[in-house]
Write a protein that holds these residues in place. Structure first.
Motif, mmCIF file in Angstrom:
data_model
loop_
_atom_site.group_PDB
_atom_site.id
_atom_site.type_symbol
_atom_site.label_atom_id
_atom_site.label_comp_id
_atom_site.label_asym_id
_atom_site.label_seq_id
_atom_site.Cartn_x
_atom_site.Cartn_y
_atom_site.Cartn_z
ATOM 1 N N UNK A 110 0.704 -1.296 0.171
ATOM 2 C CA UNK A 110 0.005 0.004 -0.102
ATOM 3 C C UNK A 110 0.878 1.148 -0.146
ATOM 4 N N UNK A 111 1.900 1.298 0.868
ATOM 5 C CA UNK A 111 2.296 2.467 1.134
ATOM 6 C C UNK A 111 3.397 2.908 -0.111
ATOM 7 N N UNK A 112 4.059 1.452 -0.631
ATOM 8 C CA UNK A 112 5.007 1.791 -1.727
ATOM 9 C C UNK A 112 4.083 2.236 -2.838
ATOM 10 N N UNK A 113 2.968 1.833 -3.136
ATOM 11 C CA UNK A 113 2.121 2.322 -4.306
ATOM 12 C C UNK A 113 2.100 3.936 -4.470
ATOM 13 N N UNK A 114 1.759 4.423 -3.282
ATOM 14 C CA UNK A 114 1.473 5.849 -2.875
ATOM 15 C C UNK A 114 3.066 6.478 -3.085
ATOM 16 N N UNK A 115 3.985 6.030 -2.696
ATOM 17 C CA UNK A 115 5.459 6.480 -3.080
ATOM 18 C C UNK A 115 5.736 6.789 -4.001
ATOM 19 N N UNK A 127 9.256 1.570 8.696
ATOM 20 C CA UNK A 127 9.619 1.010 10.184
ATOM 21 C C UNK A 127 9.347 -0.560 9.860
ATOM 22 N N UNK A 128 10.548 -1.364 9.530
ATOM 23 C CA UNK A 128 10.567 -2.816 9.452
ATOM 24 C C UNK A 128 10.246 -3.486 10.630
ATOM 25 N N UNK A 240 7.348 -4.518 6.858
ATOM 26 C CA UNK A 240 7.035 -3.375 7.883
ATOM 27 C C UNK A 240 5.858 -2.460 7.305
ATOM 28 N N UNK A 241 5.822 -1.241 8.055
ATOM 29 C CA UNK A 241 4.871 -0.276 7.738
ATOM 30 C C UNK A 241 5.553 0.954 7.106
ATOM 31 N N UNK A 242 4.674 1.438 6.349
ATOM 32 C CA UNK A 242 5.132 2.852 5.683
ATOM 33 C C UNK A 242 6.224 2.816 4.545
ATOM 34 N N UNK A 283 8.410 10.618 3.898
ATOM 35 C CA UNK A 283 7.935 9.530 4.385
ATOM 36 C C UNK A 283 6.303 9.409 3.948
ATOM 37 N N UNK A 284 5.718 8.324 3.639
ATOM 38 C CA UNK A 284 4.532 8.151 3.632
ATOM 39 C C UNK A 284 3.886 6.910 4.230
#
Length: 365
Positions: A110-115, A127-128, A240-242, A283-284
């Motif tokens: 999800x976050x990689x898609x936004x980035x 945050x691994x 991880x997240x973000x 950061x996203x």
């Protein structure tokens, strides 16, 4: 047509259910895994309008990011929208599957898609996570060591970062005495036997423990296989997240916010006071990402893009970072593309559709 269980298998290889948070309800919401799927409709949320769209477009699987509900359903009377959706889905033999916090946790999720949509480069997980790796130790006759290692690696063990087939090996000597009703690989019943062995150590993701163990047991020549699993506190940088990355070119804060609004089509951006510094690192976090604020600061981000910040949480930026709250839906909307890319790659010439319904419950006046 493709069996639903085959689609679920590919989804769960990409986003293992073991990665979801305790409160989550990802997975198959309704439907028979043996059902043949004629078409998939991809959405962020499952609403009654989306369900009707799936029926009209002859898609008998809805693939969503958000589960129908995070709480259990004790009755099915149609008193609210999730219950009405379940009743109608069952009547129409339509399956519903969701991948929520497990999809939030994976690399390229999800976050990689936004980035990527924001044009960030050198993207890494913000945050691994810890506690998702095990160390497997086993003892193998020397002539079988390569065969055992290859079996373990094929089952998914031995990955460290971008390296695979990772193991540590020591040569030693094992002893055993075979008792009654045994058929020992070497030695005789009732006699102490010495065997030249290798100690094989390798890393195993928690969600692959059973698969790796079955591979070990089915390949190992001994009747009784000696092995140990040890929990690890190692950080797993691929889970991880973000996400955090760098714009292709440094931008003024105002220019970055302008681009952010255009790319995400945000109705508005709630943000903290600008610091009058160039944006070099961003950061996203798709969805509710306020829990990652201090990690974003620690990572040296100039700006943090996420959603659902509360009033007092904005103050925690403390002049160290710019918070840009673009809205929950807006920050996760590109998740549909993650699903689409995965399924069209795994199942070419299969009907995979993106929903035309905007499921954002928040409107701007």
């Amino acid at each position: 047509m493709i069996p639903l269980k085959n689609i679920i298998k590919e989804l769960e290889v990409f986003a293992p259910p073991a990665f979801q948070e305790d409160y989550d309800n990802s997975g198959l919401q309704t439907g028979n895994p043996e059902t043949n799927i004629a078409g998939v409709l991809i959405t962020l949320d499952v609403t009654e309008e989306v369900l009707e769209e799936a029926i009209n477009r002859q898609c008998n699987l809805i693939l969503a990011h958000h589960p129908l509900t995070l709480k259990g359903i004790k009755t099915l009377t149609g008193k609210n929208e999730p219950e009405r959706i379940l009743i109608k889905a069952i009547k129409n033999d339509l399956a519903i599957y969701s991948a929520h916090t497990n999809l939030d946790s994976v690399e390229n999720g999800v976050s990689t898609a936004l980035a990527r949509r924001l044009g960030l480069q050198n993207i890494q997980i913000l945050e691994p996570r810890k506690g998702l790796l095990l160390k497997l130790v086993t003892f193998v006759p020397r002539d079988y060591a390569d065969k055992i290692r290859n079996a373990l690696f094929t089952a998914g063990a031995g990955h460290i970062g971008n390296y695979d087939s990772c193991s540590y090996n020591l040569t030693g000597e094992g002893t055993f005495r075979a008792g009654e009703n045994t058929n020992p690989f070497a030695g005789q019943q009732g006699e102490l036997h010495h065997e030249k062995e290798e100690r094989v150590e390798t890393v195993v993701p928690v969600h692959l423990k059973n698969k790796v163990l079955q591979s070990l047991l089915s390949t190992h020549p001994y009747e009784e296989v000696a092995y140990d699993f040890y929990p690890l506190e190692n950080v797993w940088n691929q889970v991880g997240f973000g996400a955090i990355g760098e714009p292709e070119n440094e931008l003024a804060e105002e220019e970055f916010l302008k681009q952010l609004k255009e790319v995400t089509n945000a109705g508005c951006i709630r943000h903290t006071e600008l610091r009058k510094k160039p944006v070099k690192k961003v950061a996203v976090c798709g969805g509710s990402g306020s829990f990652l604020l201090h990690q974003a600061i620690k990572a040296g981000a100039d700006l943090f893009v996420s959603a659902d910040f509360k009033y007092h949480q904005f103050a925690e930026a403390d002049g160290k970072i710019v918070i840009a709250d673009i809205g929950h839906y807006e920050s996760e909307q590109f998740t549909k593309e993650v699903f689409f890319e995965l399924l069209t790659k795994k199942f070419p010439n299969f009907a995979v559709r993106l929903s035309n319904v905007s499921t954002n419950p928040i409107k701007y006046y």
